[in-house]
Write an enzyme that holds these catalytic residues in place. Structure first.
Site, PDB file in Angstrom:
ATOM      1  CB  SER A   1      -9.281  -5.083  19.771  1.00 44.50           C
ATOM      2  OG  SER A   1     -10.098  -5.162  18.645  1.00 44.50           O
TER       3      SER A   1
ATOM      4  CD1 TRP B   1      -5.996  -8.514  14.960  1.00 41.00           C
ATOM      5  CD2 TRP B   1      -6.818 -10.674  15.118  1.00 41.00           C
ATOM      6  NE1 TRP B   1      -5.173  -9.495  15.547  1.00 41.00           N
ATOM      7  CE2 TRP B   1      -5.556 -10.747  15.581  1.00 41.00           C
ATOM      8  CE3 TRP B   1      -7.365 -12.010  14.787  1.00 41.00           C
ATOM      9  CZ2 TRP B   1      -4.962 -11.886  15.958  1.00 41.00           C
ATOM     10  CZ3 TRP B   1      -6.894 -13.129  15.533  1.00 41.00           C
ATOM     11  CH2 TRP B   1      -5.696 -13.236  16.167  1.00 41.00           C
TER      12      TRP B   1
ATOM     13  CG  HIS C   1      -6.585 -16.295  24.301  1.00 40.67           C
ATOM     14  ND1 HIS C   1      -6.426 -17.071  25.491  1.00 40.67           N
ATOM     15  CD2 HIS C   1      -5.622 -16.619  23.577  1.00 40.67           C
ATOM     16  CE1 HIS C   1      -5.550 -18.031  25.165  1.00 40.67           C
ATOM     17  NE2 HIS C   1      -5.046 -17.799  23.933  1.00 40.67           N
TER      18      HIS C   1
ATOM     19  N   GLY D   1     -14.273 -17.453  16.778  1.00 37.48           N
ATOM     20  CA  GLY D   1     -12.774 -17.464  15.943  1.00 37.48           C
ATOM     21  C   GLY D   1     -11.567 -17.065  17.011  1.00 37.48           C
TER      22      GLY D   1
ATOM     23  CG  PHE E   1     -16.889   0.872  22.691  1.00 35.88           C
ATOM     24  CD1 PHE E   1     -15.590   0.487  23.113  1.00 35.88           C
ATOM     25  CD2 PHE E   1     -17.761  -0.225  22.425  1.00 35.88           C
ATOM     26  CE1 PHE E   1     -15.358  -0.712  23.134  1.00 35.88           C
ATOM     27  CE2 PHE E   1     -17.499  -1.525  22.541  1.00 35.88           C
ATOM     28  CZ  PHE E   1     -16.206  -1.669  23.184  1.00 35.88           C
TER      29      PHE E   1
END
Ligand code: DLZ
Length: 159
Positions: A56, A25, A87, A84, A112
């Protein structure tokens, strides 16, 4: 700035195998994160493999498989933008909690590099792109290497 206070880590990655797991994404921002991670891992002399996942949410399961398959560390890269993403909370906490669990369950480092931000501008500013103030892909790679070396030193000290 969010990266204020971040450490300068000197890492020698020779002899370490690192898998970079990257979501798809927000591809332009992902390109910056991926290039930053690649540059840092190459500079450290680590052996690198890359795997792409859809989003992700899929990062934890693939990171876990890579670590169980023998990688010394993984670098998880993704972008979740609140504006955008209807959720946002679900996707970002699934990735964050899942990756934390993977590190603890496998006893191996997860760098991370998942950006969870309010706007696309904030993501670009952290993505190591031209004009960005931070390079979170490189930082995540560096943290994964430094943690793998710390774990190795601890294990060697136990012998
Ligand atoms: C569904 C979804 C949404 C709404 N937003 C993002 C996002 O901003 N960043 C991201 O990496 N992934 C997003 N996804 C996809 C989920 O991570 C996952 O790939 C799908 O729900 C399929 O399991």
């Amino acid at each position: 700035m969010s990266g204020e206070g971040s450490p300068e880590l000197e890492v020698d990655g020779r002899g370490l195998t690192v898998v970079v797991v990257a979501a798809q994404w927000h591809e332009r921002i992902m390109t910056g994160l991926l290039e930053g991670a690649r540059r840092r891992l190459d500079r450290a002399g680590a052996s690198v493999r890359e795997v792409r996942v859809p989003g992700s949410f899929e990062l934890p399961v693939v990171c876990k498989a890579a670590l169980e398959g023998g990688a010394d560390a993984v670098v998880a890269l993704g972008v979740v933008i609140r504006g955008g993403t209807p959720h946002f909370e679900y996707v970002s906490s699934a990735a964050t909690d899942g990756l934390t669990r993977v590190a603890l369950d496998t006893g191996k480092p997860v760098g991370f590099g998942v950006l969870t931000v309010d706007t696309e501008e904030q993501a670009i500013d952290r993505a190591g792109l031209p004009g960005s103030r931070e390079d979170k892909g490189a930082e995540a790679a560096e943290a994964a290497l430094a943690t793998a070396l710390a774990l190795r030193a601890l294990r060697d000290g136990e012998r």
